[in-house]
Design an enzyme around this catalytic site. Structure first.
Site, mmCIF file in Angstrom:
data_model
loop_
_atom_site.group_PDB
_atom_site.id
_atom_site.type_symbol
_atom_site.label_atom_id
_atom_site.label_comp_id
_atom_site.label_asym_id
_atom_site.label_seq_id
_atom_site.Cartn_x
_atom_site.Cartn_y
_atom_site.Cartn_z
ATOM 1 C CE LYS A 5 -3.864 2.091 2.481
ATOM 2 N NZ LYS A 5 -5.023 2.430 3.874
ATOM 3 C CB SER A 54 -8.030 3.703 2.638
ATOM 4 O OG SER A 54 -7.225 3.275 3.388
ATOM 5 C CB SER A 87 -8.648 0.553 5.836
ATOM 6 O OG SER A 87 -8.610 2.588 5.314
HETATM 7 N N1 GLN Z 1 -12.823 3.985 6.029
HETATM 8 C C1 GLN Z 1 -12.587 4.695 7.996
HETATM 9 C C2 GLN Z 1 -11.685 6.294 7.234
HETATM 10 O O1 GLN Z 1 -11.735 6.911 5.972
HETATM 11 C C3 GLN Z 1 -11.581 3.585 7.737
HETATM 12 C C4 GLN Z 1 -9.845 4.095 6.797
HETATM 13 C C5 GLN Z 1 -8.748 3.627 7.308
HETATM 14 O O2 GLN Z 1 -8.705 2.396 7.496
HETATM 15 N N2 GLN Z 1 -7.839 3.969 6.979
HETATM 16 O O3 GLN Z 1 -11.438 6.149 8.347
#
Ligand code: GLN
Length: 497
Positions: free
Chosen positions: A89, A164, A188
């Site tokens: 990532k 994400s 994410s």
């Molecule tokens: N969807 C969540 C957010 O936008 C989780 C994101 C993540 O785990 N980095 O904060």
């Protein structure tokens, strides 16, 4: 090779464990495997767009040849992941390899150091294939908030892969990489794992070093493995964990985090599984609930006892998460001023205040800006007690309620995501709807507990994931349960690309 994997005829479909053995024995050349991986990427990447950056072909092939030389000569250290490509990532720092966080503000950023996980995995012979697409600064649940454009779900190219870590999940699902790294601040890893039908683990807080992980919300996030099978997930994870002097929140892993499929007779007799009814609460799609319940029945047929329970504060987890995450983000993202690194607007004789503001105006996307503003608000004098402090109190209560639940249950289970993968563009304009996707994943981040998403079926050709949570440092138990269920579900679908 055991029967679970033997139906995969192509090398790109081999499990990591089988591949490791084959490369060591010399029956598959690391170079050939790398070449077939690159070939696969060439064929499907244009449709999927899982990567932001791919390492140069000649470099990758040379790294693979070096592994083959060591195998042939029987000389030099052959790591446990020798010759296995990994997709990373794009918020995990890789020395000399562009790391953008999916943001324009870091578009040309080339780190001068490796994250600790990268050091560990390269020591074991893993080869970094490239950097995967993500929501800008990991803020999002669909990978649509990337400066580099969205990633598409390999199962249905008109839909999102989740986020994400959508690029990592899509790369693994589309057979562009046998394994990947993601990060999970509020879901994410588990969200895209669920949407793309791969296995993803959010480890216990502290087990994996965060050194070199570009911070979004430090108190919530962990780097974790994403793979096609539970066994691969456990294998990759075992080489990521460990205390790191460069991350003061990291801890030495106890034995309970490890898993070997040999250790376990795969029945689950006596295993107590709690099903918090809040995980099936408002907003869950019937088709998702049905598929997860069917998987739970399978679990019972393996000897587990499933029982409904309640963790009332889960209903407050989502607002508490967003207040804490945005507050931490507003502070973490203050460093991007374009003065030392990152986007720098052309000098038009502005004062430094204007340069700073312009860099941020042009460098950050709308979702990141929204969160910086909301986070700053929640931390400001007069509102701190009302929002931030209250969210922290909810966090403590939630932790206590989970502890109580684990006095009665070995693991907790429920859907990873309340909904099926949605259409690209469907939720970008509606932040609250996007945030609602995270209801079932954020409790694990607020409490620091480990949680894994396992593919458990399909509805209308779209993947559904089941989530398992356990007490801190009980990853080994989660792997055992997930492994048993995976075998018994025996999903063999593949995306048609
Ligand atoms: N969807 C969540 C957010 O936008 C989780 C994101 C993540 O785990 N980095 O904060």
């Amino acid at each position: 090779m055991d029967s679970f994997h033997s139906y995969y005829p192509l090398p790109s479909r081999l499990s990591v464990s089988d591949l490791c053995d084959a490369i060591r024995r010399g029956s598959i050349k690391a170079e050939d495997y790398m070449a077939s991986t690159l070939d696969r990427i060439r064929r499907v990447e244009e449709k999927v767009h899982a990567f932001i950056t791919i390492v140069e072909e000649s470099t990758l092939l040379e790294r693979a040849r070096e592994i083959d030389r060591r195998v042939r000569d029987g000389k030099g250290f052959l790591g446990a992941l020798a010759g296995i490509p990994i997709a990373v990532k794009d918020l995990i720092c890789t020395k000399g390899l562009r790391t953008t966080c999916g943001s324009r503000i870091l578009e040309g950023y080339i780190p001068t150091y490796n994250a600790t996980v990268i050091e560990r995995l390269e020591e074991q012979g893993a080869i970094i294939l490239g950097k995967t697409n993500m929501d800008e600064f990991a803020m999002g649940s669909s990978t649509e908030f990337s400066y580099f454009g969205p990633t598409r779900n390999p199962w249905d190219l008109s839909r999102v892969p989740g986020g994400s870590s959508g690029g990592s999940a899509a790369a693994v699902a589309a057979l562009e990489a046998p394994m990947a790294l993601g990060s999970d601040t509020g879901g994410s890893i588990r969200c895209p794992a669920s949407f793309c039908s791969v296995v993803g683990l959010k480890p216990t807080y502290g087990l994996v070093s965060r050194f070199g992980l570009i911070a979004y919300a430090n108190s919530l996030e962990q780097i974790g493995p994403m793979t096609r099978t539970v066994e691969d997930c456990a294998l990759l994870f075992s080489h990521m964990v460990g205390r790191d002097p460069l991350d003061s929140t990291s801890v030495e892993p106890p034995k309970t985090v490890f898993f070997s499929k040999k250790d376990d007779a795969m029945d689950l007799v006596g295993l107590k599984v709690g099903i918090p009814k809040e995980f099936f609460g408002e907003g869950i799609q019937e088709s998702v609930a049905k598929t997860v319940r069917k998987a739970l029945e399978k679990l019972e047929s393996l000897g587990a006892q499933c029982e409904e329970t309640t963790i009332p504060s889960i209903q407050y987890a989502l607002p508490a998460y967003y207040i804490i995450a945005m507050s931490e983000a507003s502070s973490n993202l203050a460093r991007y001023d374009g003065l030392r690194y990152g986007l720098r607007v052309p000098d038009r004789g502005y004062g430094w205040n204007t340069i700073f503001a312009e860099n941020r105006r042009l460098g950050f996307g709308p979702e990141v800006k929204r969160r910086i503003i909301l986070g700053t608000y929640a931390l400001s004098a007069g509102y701190f007690d009302k929002y931030y402090l209250k969210a922290q109190k909810i966090r403590t209560i939630l932790r206590m309620e989970f502890q109580r639940a684990f006095k009665r249950f070995d693991v907790l289970a429920g859907p990873s995501m309340p909904i099926l993968p949605f259409k690209i563009g469907e939720k970008v304009g509606n932040p609250l709807e996007m945030y609602m996707c995270d209801v079932d994943t954020v409790p694990a981040n607020l409490t620091g507990l480990p949680a894994l998403s396992l593919p458990c079926g399909f509805r209308n050709g779209l993947p559904v994931g089941i989530q398992f949570m356990a007490q801190a440092f009980q990853e080994g138990l989660i792997f055992r349960v997930a492994y048993a269920l995976e075998k018994s579900l025996d999903l063999r679908e593949e995306p048609r690309l």
